[in-house]
Motif scaffolding. Sequence first.
Motif, mmCIF file in Angstrom:
data_model
loop_
_atom_site.group_PDB
_atom_site.id
_atom_site.type_symbol
_atom_site.label_atom_id
_atom_site.label_comp_id
_atom_site.label_asym_id
_atom_site.label_seq_id
_atom_site.Cartn_x
_atom_site.Cartn_y
_atom_site.Cartn_z
ATOM 1 N N GLN A 1 2.412 -12.558 -0.508
ATOM 2 C CA GLN A 1 1.373 -13.583 -0.409
ATOM 3 C C GLN A 1 0.361 -13.505 -1.548
ATOM 4 O O GLN A 1 -0.223 -14.504 -1.928
ATOM 5 C CB GLN A 1 0.636 -13.462 0.930
ATOM 6 N N ARG A 2 0.194 -12.327 -2.113
ATOM 7 C CA ARG A 2 -0.845 -12.146 -3.126
ATOM 8 C C ARG A 2 -0.324 -12.187 -4.565
ATOM 9 O O ARG A 2 -0.989 -12.706 -5.439
ATOM 10 C CB ARG A 2 -1.597 -10.849 -2.847
ATOM 11 N N LEU B 1 5.458 -2.769 -5.230
ATOM 12 C CA LEU B 1 4.169 -2.378 -4.669
ATOM 13 C C LEU B 1 4.323 -1.800 -3.262
ATOM 14 O O LEU B 1 3.649 -0.828 -2.910
ATOM 15 C CB LEU B 1 3.210 -3.570 -4.672
ATOM 16 N N THR B 2 5.217 -2.382 -2.483
ATOM 17 C CA THR B 2 5.466 -1.872 -1.131
ATOM 18 C C THR B 2 6.001 -0.452 -1.193
ATOM 19 O O THR B 2 5.546 0.438 -0.457
ATOM 20 C CB THR B 2 6.449 -2.789 -0.382
ATOM 21 N N GLN B 3 6.939 -0.214 -2.078
ATOM 22 C CA GLN B 3 7.488 1.132 -2.226
ATOM 23 C C GLN B 3 6.418 2.114 -2.708
ATOM 24 O O GLN B 3 6.372 3.264 -2.275
ATOM 25 C CB GLN B 3 8.679 1.113 -3.179
ATOM 26 N N PHE C 1 -3.109 -0.394 5.387
ATOM 27 C CA PHE C 1 -3.479 -1.613 4.676
ATOM 28 C C PHE C 1 -4.590 -1.367 3.657
ATOM 29 O O PHE C 1 -4.686 -2.078 2.658
ATOM 30 C CB PHE C 1 -3.839 -2.741 5.650
ATOM 31 N N THR C 2 -5.408 -0.362 3.878
ATOM 32 C CA THR C 2 -6.394 0.023 2.862
ATOM 33 C C THR C 2 -5.681 0.561 1.630
ATOM 34 O O THR C 2 -6.040 0.217 0.492
ATOM 35 C CB THR C 2 -7.383 1.067 3.417
ATOM 36 N N TYR D 1 -5.183 -3.697 -6.130
ATOM 37 C CA TYR D 1 -6.239 -3.661 -7.144
ATOM 38 C C TYR D 1 -5.744 -2.943 -8.403
ATOM 39 O O TYR D 1 -5.975 -3.407 -9.521
ATOM 40 C CB TYR D 1 -7.493 -2.946 -6.635
ATOM 41 N N ASP D 2 -5.074 -1.816 -8.210
ATOM 42 C CA ASP D 2 -4.531 -1.071 -9.352
ATOM 43 C C ASP D 2 -3.514 -1.919 -10.110
ATOM 44 O O ASP D 2 -3.476 -1.905 -11.337
ATOM 45 C CB ASP D 2 -3.874 0.231 -8.898
#
Length: 153
Positions: free
Chosen positions: A19-20, A30-32, A55-56, A63-64
């Motif tokens: 979504q982002r 990113l998920t991995q 989720f944090t 952000y990274d």
Amino acid sequence: MLEELVQNYYDRIQYYFIQRVKDRYYAEDLTQEVFLKVLLALPKQQPENFEAWLFTIAKFTLYDFYRRKKIIFLPEDFAAYIDHDQSSAQKSVDQSALMDSINRLSDKLRRPFILSIRGYNYQEIAAIIGVKESTVKSRIFQARQKIKKQVKE
């Protein structure tokens, strides 16, 4: 334990990234990355609200990603990376034109090209995207040719 966490949360975290970033490949990466961070952090931390903590981690990973994207996609010698044979006078190609050209590439060409800009070697890129090393070389070459053609137009 990690297998159970992945089964319960992987799709939700991946959806969060899709979504982002609007790119399935980046969302998968990113998920991995989030689950790797979780794996490394769990022995040290036992959060009370695991989902909020997860989720944090995802938020800060995003952000990274945005921070890295701004720095890595446009190195100072980016034009030289596209065409090794350019004279110094020609190297003053507009960076926004280069980015537009990269964004017009298909995903199969753009992804290995961007990974090569980030400093990954052909073997590492092949492992990341799941193709042969020769395919990576070919796709990066094709990407460079298309970008050069688009920038010259």
